[in-house]
Design an enzyme around this catalytic site. Structure first.
Site, PDB file in Angstrom:
ATOM      1  N   TYR A 155      -3.636   4.406   4.910  1.00  0.00           N
ATOM      2  CA  TYR A 155      -3.187   3.224   4.177  1.00  0.00           C
ATOM      3  C   TYR A 155      -4.139   2.090   4.537  1.00  0.00           C
ATOM      4  CZ  TYR A 155       0.324  -0.090   2.362  1.00  0.00           C
ATOM      5  OH  TYR A 155       0.982  -1.067   1.669  1.00  0.00           O
ATOM      6  N   ARG A 167      -4.597  -4.527  -9.573  1.00  0.00           N
ATOM      7  CA  ARG A 167      -4.717  -5.458  -8.442  1.00  0.00           C
ATOM      8  C   ARG A 167      -4.548  -4.672  -7.138  1.00  0.00           C
ATOM      9  NH1 ARG A 167      -2.491  -8.059  -4.564  1.00  0.00           N
ATOM     10  NH2 ARG A 167      -0.665  -6.738  -4.792  1.00  0.00           N
ATOM     11  N   LYS A 191       0.708   5.727  -0.061  1.00  0.00           N
ATOM     12  CA  LYS A 191       2.068   5.221   0.129  1.00  0.00           C
ATOM     13  C   LYS A 191       3.064   6.365   0.282  1.00  0.00           C
ATOM     14  CE  LYS A 191       2.046   0.611  -0.218  1.00  0.00           C
ATOM     15  NZ  LYS A 191       2.612  -0.539  -0.924  1.00  0.00           N
ATOM     16  N   GLU A 237       3.466  -0.391  -8.102  1.00  0.00           N
ATOM     17  CA  GLU A 237       2.471  -0.605  -7.052  1.00  0.00           C
ATOM     18  C   GLU A 237       1.191  -1.206  -7.611  1.00  0.00           C
ATOM     19  OE1 GLU A 237       1.179  -0.942  -3.358  1.00  0.00           O
ATOM     20  OE2 GLU A 237       3.138  -0.100  -3.855  1.00  0.00           O
ATOM     21  N   ASP A 238       0.803  -2.367  -7.079  1.00  0.00           N
ATOM     22  CA  ASP A 238      -0.483  -3.001  -7.370  1.00  0.00           C
ATOM     23  C   ASP A 238      -0.722  -3.266  -8.857  1.00  0.00           C
ATOM     24  OD1 ASP A 238      -0.997  -3.190  -4.726  1.00  0.00           O
ATOM     25  OD2 ASP A 238      -2.450  -1.566  -4.619  1.00  0.00           O
ATOM     26  N   ASP A 281       6.778  -3.025  -4.590  1.00  0.00           N
ATOM     27  CA  ASP A 281       6.510  -3.197  -3.167  1.00  0.00           C
ATOM     28  C   ASP A 281       5.696  -4.446  -2.882  1.00  0.00           C
ATOM     29  OD1 ASP A 281       6.692  -2.239  -0.431  1.00  0.00           O
ATOM     30  OD2 ASP A 281       4.555  -1.812  -0.591  1.00  0.00           O
ATOM     31  N   ASP A 282       4.766  -4.788  -3.769  1.00  0.00           N
ATOM     32  CA  ASP A 282       3.926  -5.969  -3.545  1.00  0.00           C
ATOM     33  C   ASP A 282       4.757  -7.251  -3.593  1.00  0.00           C
ATOM     34  OD1 ASP A 282       1.350  -4.449  -3.640  1.00  0.00           O
ATOM     35  OD2 ASP A 282       2.103  -4.029  -5.646  1.00  0.00           O
ATOM     36  N   ASN A 303      -4.583  -8.664   2.962  1.00  0.00           N
ATOM     37  CA  ASN A 303      -5.251  -7.405   3.243  1.00  0.00           C
ATOM     38  C   ASN A 303      -6.482  -7.264   2.351  1.00  0.00           C
ATOM     39  OD1 ASN A 303      -3.528  -6.166   5.200  1.00  0.00           O
ATOM     40  ND2 ASN A 303      -2.024  -5.794   3.591  1.00  0.00           N
ATOM     41  N   ASN A 327       3.434  -5.052   8.185  1.00  0.00           N
ATOM     42  CA  ASN A 327       3.042  -3.898   7.383  1.00  0.00           C
ATOM     43  C   ASN A 327       4.209  -3.468   6.500  1.00  0.00           C
ATOM     44  OD1 ASN A 327       2.261  -1.290   6.484  1.00  0.00           O
ATOM     45  ND2 ASN A 327       0.962  -1.027   8.297  1.00  0.00           N
TER      46      ASN A 327
END
Length: 560
Positions: A111, A165, A183, A255-256, A278-279, A420, A464
């Site tokens: 990750y 992203r 993930k 995700e992203d 999650d973001d 990150n 995290n």
């Protein structure tokens, strides 16, 4: 090489003629069945493995140790990433045993931070073993039937991305598949979600990264990103296909996705299916947990803080909204009133009412009636925040003047540099401790080593998301959750904060050690599952009398 069997050519003896379909050979080529030298003599006899393996046997534990020795010999972080992914393609039990037993050491190579480089180079390091599903806009109208191509029917958790992203690296197109793969590996390693329940998915809607489109080896569609109603229809087709195929308790993790889509899609779907972003929500929960955990060190409850964010994208807005929600729950004040304790600075300066005409929708709630200032130092001096949270991907933006000003206003300033990967962090822990004379309560998004300052050891906490999303997934799988709510994320944050032992607080760390991640994930999962049963949003019925025991019983433990 040309002509090699399995590489699209034919061998000199006539292609695949003469292959016997050996059960043993097939077993060794099936990652979920392969044990390598872990097969017993009896298994080798029964499965037709005699002669296909050297005569020695090695236990799983011995194989784990041997694997770790080889991993440590790899010269670069990306080599270690590729090595671990290749192991997953060959022997998945050994792969998950390595991750589960050496989570702290291996996580950076599965990750963050290494997965960022892996996504940038994903087309170059792509291996031909399927690790998930690639669904492109050219497949519109066929997504439901394509799901049938995945060999496992019982899927319970999907992580999917459109690659727009990726971390702080921007549009990586289909190369963003590295994130869902990583993930879901952590779902298993950190929370014991059985790997067969997990499915990574990349939605290829094109890319606006010209370097990708110009790369002759890029493995995605070479076209600009789909937008508008067609894009929404494609995402909707996928979500509806997944629910139709796997049932209403299939957990879908966004995700992203880019800012322009992430909030809108979450708000569109969170009341219709079991999903979360999650973001937005996972990052928010882990950041809130750090704030809740810092109370022991600062003496300041979440409801008494004054927050300033550098960065007002989806991560920043998600954290800010969950903090406001937490203050609301703990104080009884309206969410609108709670938002007045939270301020944001974007690329054009302080988010405030005088800028309402130009603000994106997710910033509007934090546009307060204050004077506009253009830079962070001025904002710190004017607003005198007690907590400074960086989600900007602007390295070194928390400079000496900023941290000294925070320290002048607060006995124990909270400094969270959450961007990150490591190269994007707003400051390093060493800088935060040195410029605050050891007073800062620091956390980062990527891992940093402990810091020695004036004879004392400080352990920077890593905010995290792996402290949160695997536990959310475990809860959803264990109780058959039909929804994931903001209250679930607040509960998850409280449960995480409660796991921080005193010895971690003694070194100014507001998160538990990653070595304890499976127990942490269990506590998070129990808290969420209890809420799912209390609110009628669980489909595994009746509710187990011993909820923790039930959840522990479904946790996967890699073994031969």
């Amino acid at each position: 090489m040309p002509g090699a069997v399995g590489q699209g050519g034919t061998c000199s003896t006539g292609g695949l003629k003469g292959h016997s379909g050996s059960t043993g050979y097939t077993t060794l080529k099936t990652p979920s069945l392969n044990k390598g030298l872990g097969f017993t003599d009896a298994e080798r006899e029964t499965l037709g493995l005699k002669g296909l393996l050297p005569p020695a046997t090695l236990t799983l534990e011995a194989q784990v140790e041997l694997t770790m020795q080889e991993l440590r010999r790899k010269s670069s972080a990306l080599d270690k990433y590729v090595f671990l992914q290749s192991l997953q393609d060959v022997n998945s039990t050994l792969y998950y045993a390595v991750l589960s037993r050496h989570t702290y050491e291996c996580m950076p190579f599965v990750y963050t931070p290494v997965v960022g480089e892996a996504c940038q180079k994903f087309s170059q390091i792509y291996r031909h073993t399927p690790q998930g599903l690639y669904l492109s806009i050219e497949d519109r109208g066929k997504l439901r039937s394509i799901l049938d191509n995945w060999p496992i029917e019982d899927i319970r958790a999907i992580v999917f991305t459109d690659g727009e992203r990726i971390l702080g690296l921007g549009d990586q197109g289909i190369d963003g598949m590295g994130i869902p793969v990583g993930k879901l590996a952590l779902y298993t390693a950190c929370a014991g979600v059985h790997p067969s329940y997990c499915l990574p998915v990349a939605l290829d809607v094109g890319s606006n990264n010209q370097a990708k489109l110009d790369d002759p080896f890029y493995i995605g569609l070479k076209r600009k990103r789909l937008t508008g109603q067609e894009y929404d229809d494609f995402v909707a087709e996928f979500i509806e296909a997944a629910v139709d195929k796997y049932g209403e308790s299939i957990m879908l993790q966004f995700e992203d996705f880019g800012n322009s889509n992430a909030f809108r899609l979450l708000h569109q779907w969170q009341d219709k299916v079991c999903c979360f972003n999650d973001d937005i929500q996972g990052t928010a929960a882990v950041a809130l947990a750090g704030i809740l955990g810092s109370t022991t060190l600062t003496g300041t409850a979440v409801g008494d803080h004054r927050f300033l964010f550098l960065g007002a994208g989806e991560a920043g807005a998600g954290i800010a909204e969950l903090i406001a929600y937490a203050i609301h729950v703990e104080t009884g004040k309206s969410v609108e009133e709670c938002r007045k304790q939270i301020f944001m600075l974007d690329s054009r300066g302080l988010v405030c009412k005088s800028r309402l005409h130009e603000l994106q929708h997710h910033k509007v709630n934090f546009a307060h009636d204050v004077e506009h200032v253009s830079d962070l130092l001025s904002a710190v001096k004017t607003l005198k925040p007690t907590a400074l949270i960086g989600v900007s991907t602007l390295p070194k933006s928390f400079n000496q003047s900023i941290i000294e000003e925070m320290s002048a206003n607060n006995e124990r300033p909270v400094i969270f540099a959450l961007s990150n990967p490591t190269s994007k962090a707003e400051c390093t822990p060493e800088e935060a401790y040195r410029w605050s004379n050891g007073a800062a309560v620091f956390a980062s998004g990527s891992p940093f080593e402990p810091v020695q300052f004036e004879g004392k050891t400080y352990v920077p906490g890593q905010g995290n998301n792996a402290y949160i999303f695997p536990g959310v997934g475990l809860a959803a799988v264990a109780c058959g959750a039909t929804r994931i709510t903001d209250f679930d994320m607040y509960i998850a944050a409280k449960a995480l904060a409660a796991t921080v032992p005193q010895e971690r607080l003694d070194v100014a760390c507001v998160y538990p050690h990653l070595r304890d991640i499976r127990e942490v994930s269990l506590k998070v999962a129990v808290a969420i599952a209890a809420n799912k049963y209390a609110t009628g949003q669980a489909s595994v019925l009746p509710e187990p009398a011993d909820l923790e025991g039930h959840i522990r019983s479904v946790m996967y433990e890699p073994s031969y």
